[in-house]
Design a protein around this motif. Structure first.
Motif, PDB file in Angstrom:
ATOM      1  N   MET A   1     -66.292 -35.452  -1.415  1.00  9.70           N
ATOM      2  CA  MET A   1     -65.087 -35.604  -2.225  1.00  9.70           C
ATOM      3  C   MET A   1     -65.504 -35.834  -3.664  1.00  9.70           C
ATOM      4  N   ARG A   2     -64.930 -35.060  -4.576  1.00  3.49           N
ATOM      5  CA  ARG A   2     -65.289 -35.204  -5.990  1.00  3.49           C
ATOM      6  C   ARG A   2     -64.054 -35.105  -6.868  1.00  3.49           C
ATOM      7  N   ARG A   3     -64.136 -35.759  -7.995  1.00  4.03           N
ATOM      8  CA  ARG A   3     -63.038 -35.777  -8.954  1.00  4.03           C
ATOM      9  C   ARG A   3     -62.963 -34.445  -9.691  1.00  4.03           C
ATOM     10  N   ILE A   4     -61.760 -33.893  -9.846  1.00  4.15           N
ATOM     11  CA  ILE A   4     -61.585 -32.693 -10.659  1.00  4.15           C
ATOM     12  C   ILE A   4     -60.349 -32.855 -11.538  1.00  4.15           C
ATOM     13  N   GLU A   5     -60.296 -32.056 -12.586  1.00  3.96           N
ATOM     14  CA  GLU A   5     -59.116 -31.998 -13.432  1.00  3.96           C
ATOM     15  C   GLU A   5     -58.229 -30.878 -12.923  1.00  3.96           C
ATOM     16  N   ARG A   6     -56.967 -31.190 -12.703  1.00  4.51           N
ATOM     17  CA  ARG A   6     -56.056 -30.220 -12.111  1.00  4.51           C
ATOM     18  C   ARG A   6     -55.762 -29.043 -13.035  1.00  4.51           C
ATOM     19  N   GLY A   7     -55.538 -29.303 -14.315  1.00  8.82           N
ATOM     20  CA  GLY A   7     -55.138 -28.238 -15.213  1.00  8.82           C
ATOM     21  C   GLY A   7     -53.642 -27.953 -15.106  1.00  8.82           C
ATOM     22  N   ALA A   8     -53.194 -26.893 -15.752  1.00 10.33           N
ATOM     23  CA  ALA A   8     -51.771 -26.559 -15.791  1.00 10.33           C
ATOM     24  C   ALA A   8     -51.549 -25.155 -15.234  1.00 10.33           C
ATOM     25  N   ILE A   9     -50.294 -24.842 -14.986  1.00  5.85           N
ATOM     26  CA  ILE A   9     -49.903 -23.498 -14.556  1.00  5.85           C
ATOM     27  C   ILE A   9     -48.881 -22.959 -15.545  1.00  5.85           C
ATOM     28  N   PRO A  10     -48.734 -21.630 -15.618  1.00  4.64           N
ATOM     29  CA  PRO A  10     -47.782 -21.047 -16.571  1.00  4.64           C
ATOM     30  C   PRO A  10     -46.348 -21.499 -16.309  1.00  4.64           C
ATOM     31  N   LEU A  11     -45.552 -21.438 -17.358  1.00  3.47           N
ATOM     32  CA  LEU A  11     -44.158 -21.862 -17.273  1.00  3.47           C
ATOM     33  C   LEU A  11     -43.392 -21.085 -16.207  1.00  3.47           C
ATOM     34  N   GLN A  12     -43.660 -19.797 -16.104  1.00  2.00           N
ATOM     35  CA  GLN A  12     -42.945 -18.984 -15.117  1.00  2.00           C
ATOM     36  C   GLN A  12     -43.222 -19.468 -13.697  1.00  2.00           C
ATOM     37  N   ALA A  13     -44.467 -19.837 -13.430  1.00  2.00           N
ATOM     38  CA  ALA A  13     -44.817 -20.348 -12.101  1.00  2.00           C
ATOM     39  C   ALA A  13     -44.134 -21.682 -11.843  1.00  2.00           C
ATOM     40  N   ARG A  14     -44.038 -22.514 -12.871  1.00  2.00           N
ATOM     41  CA  ARG A  14     -43.348 -23.799 -12.726  1.00  2.00           C
ATOM     42  C   ARG A  14     -41.865 -23.595 -12.424  1.00  2.00           C
ATOM     43  N   ARG A  15     -41.275 -22.619 -13.077  1.00  2.00           N
ATOM     44  CA  ARG A  15     -39.861 -22.331 -12.838  1.00  2.00           C
ATOM     45  C   ARG A  15     -39.636 -21.871 -11.399  1.00  2.00           C
ATOM     46  N   ARG A  59     -65.497 -24.758  -3.063  1.00  2.00           N
ATOM     47  CA  ARG A  59     -65.717 -25.851  -2.123  1.00  2.00           C
ATOM     48  C   ARG A  59     -64.448 -26.678  -1.944  1.00  2.00           C
ATOM     49  N   CYS A  60     -64.207 -27.111  -0.717  1.00  2.00           N
ATOM     50  CA  CYS A  60     -63.058 -27.940  -0.377  1.00  2.00           C
ATOM     51  C   CYS A  60     -63.081 -29.230  -1.200  1.00  2.00           C
ATOM     52  N   LEU A  61     -61.926 -29.630  -1.723  1.00  2.00           N
ATOM     53  CA  LEU A  61     -61.875 -30.834  -2.552  1.00  2.00           C
ATOM     54  C   LEU A  61     -62.068 -32.104  -1.747  1.00  2.00           C
ATOM     55  N   TYR A  62     -61.859 -32.044  -0.450  1.00  2.00           N
ATOM     56  CA  TYR A  62     -62.030 -33.236   0.380  1.00  2.00           C
ATOM     57  C   TYR A  62     -63.481 -33.361   0.861  1.00  2.00           C
ATOM     58  N   CYS A  63     -63.958 -32.397   1.640  1.00  2.00           N
ATOM     59  CA  CYS A  63     -65.310 -32.520   2.196  1.00  2.00           C
ATOM     60  C   CYS A  63     -66.386 -31.981   1.255  1.00  2.00           C
ATOM     61  N   CYS A  64     -66.012 -31.087   0.325  1.00  2.00           N
ATOM     62  CA  CYS A  64     -66.935 -30.481  -0.651  1.00  2.00           C
ATOM     63  C   CYS A  64     -67.968 -29.568  -0.008  1.00  2.00           C
ATOM     64  N   ASP A  65     -67.852 -29.315   1.287  1.00  2.00           N
ATOM     65  CA  ASP A  65     -68.868 -28.525   1.971  1.00  2.00           C
ATOM     66  C   ASP A  65     -68.346 -27.145   2.364  1.00  2.00           C
ATOM     67  N   SER A  66     -67.240 -27.114   3.081  1.00  2.00           N
ATOM     68  CA  SER A  66     -66.698 -25.844   3.552  1.00  2.00           C
ATOM     69  C   SER A  66     -65.933 -25.136   2.432  1.00  2.00           C
ATOM     70  N   ARG A  67     -65.679 -23.861   2.666  1.00  2.00           N
ATOM     71  CA  ARG A  67     -64.971 -23.063   1.670  1.00  2.00           C
ATOM     72  C   ARG A  67     -63.473 -23.306   1.779  1.00  2.00           C
ATOM     73  N   SER A  68     -62.834 -23.570   0.644  1.00  2.00           N
ATOM     74  CA  SER A  68     -61.395 -23.755   0.626  1.00  2.00           C
ATOM     75  C   SER A  68     -60.688 -22.454   0.952  1.00  2.00           C
ATOM     76  N   ALA A  69     -59.558 -22.585   1.635  1.00  2.00           N
ATOM     77  CA  ALA A  69     -58.826 -21.378   2.024  1.00  2.00           C
ATOM     78  C   ALA A  69     -57.316 -21.583   2.049  1.00  2.00           C
ATOM     79  N   ASP A  70     -56.841 -22.806   1.811  1.00  2.00           N
ATOM     80  CA  ASP A  70     -55.401 -23.015   1.892  1.00  2.00           C
ATOM     81  C   ASP A  70     -54.961 -24.206   1.049  1.00  2.00           C
ATOM     82  N   VAL A  71     -53.653 -24.287   0.846  1.00  2.00           N
ATOM     83  CA  VAL A  71     -53.047 -25.367   0.073  1.00  2.00           C
ATOM     84  C   VAL A  71     -52.670 -26.501   1.019  1.00  2.00           C
TER      85      VAL A  71
END
Length: 241
Positions: A1-15, A59-71
């Motif tokens: 598990m590691r800290r990351i910065e989320r960042g932003a998404i475009p306005l259209q996606a937020r809408r 890498r998965c944000l929780y285990c940091c080992d396996s490949r991420s594939a879903d939300v």
């Protein structure tokens, strides 16, 4: 598990997320609406933003080992359907962690989440690393274990599966080897090799060595005392990792 910065998404996606959330007036509708959204091309912007945040190897944000594939919905739809389409509630994870977490979402007596959200919290505030075994454990505070660390490791037990701990041990070994080269040879190449280890560290171990108890290990004390400029660069890179 590691800290990351989320960042932003475009306005259209937020809408689009806002529109979907307004249509999700119950848990059942929220789940149906989410499934439709994930199958649509309109979810691609959000998924791409999550992928960008975790780096090239996904890498998965929780285990940091396996490949991420879903939300993963950090707060599950089953717990609070009003967060089904909240950008700040999305975590990009591997199928194993997503399955294990599922609807499990322990809360403290005040109703605050006990699972660590690595987009909001530095995991090292609640966890410690055994560099010999690669295992993570909850911090010990006064007379008891850290509640968030304990709950996180209970729900996401795969964080300490052998395949994951071996990955952490491998990163630790690479840091030791890189620092040995700095102490033995010094010079720009050795410094650059250590910096490269930080940049390629997908387990967040650099933060343990730069900012936490790992900094008190002999190798890191020697690095700090013998090459203070190199140490400062190491810490600066760890803060960005």
């Amino acid at each position: 598990m590691r800290r990351i910065e989320r960042g932003a998404i475009p306005l259209q996606a937020r809408r689009e997320l806002y529109k979907r959330q307004n249509a999700a007036t119950s848990q059942e509708l929220a789940r149906d609406e989410w499934n439709k959204y994930r199958r649509s091309v309109k979810s691609k912007t959000v998924v791409d933003a999550l992928k960008s945040a975790v780096g090239v190897r996904q890498r998965c944000l929780y285990c940091c080992d396996s490949r991420s594939a879903d939300v993963d919905h950090f707060v599950p739809i089953a717990i609070d359907f009003t967060k089904a389409f909240r950008w700040a509630n999305f975590i990009w994870v591997c199928p194993e962690c997503n399955r294990r977490k599922g609807k499990r979402f322990p809360l403290d007596p005040s109703g605050a989440p006990l699972i660590i959200d690595p987009t909001r919290v530095d995991p090292w505030d609640h966890l410690i690393l055994d560099t010999t075994t690669g295992l993570l454990a909850p911090r010990f505070l006064d007379d008891d274990f850290d509640a968030m660390g304990e709950a996180t490791l209970d729900v996401l037990s795969c964080i300490n599966f052998e395949s994951v701990t071996e990955g952490r041990k491998r990163v630790v070994r690479r840091y030791y080897e890189a620092i040995d080269r700095v102490l033995e040879a010094s010079g720009p190449k050795a410094f650059a090799a250590l910096a490269r280890e930080v940049e390629e560290d997908e387990y967040g171990v650099s933060g343990w060595f730069a900012l936490r108890e790992g900094a008190s290990e002999d190798k890191f004390i020697q690095l700090r005392e013998s090459y203070p400029n190199c140490w400062r660069t190491f810490v600066r890179l760890a803060l960005r990792n």
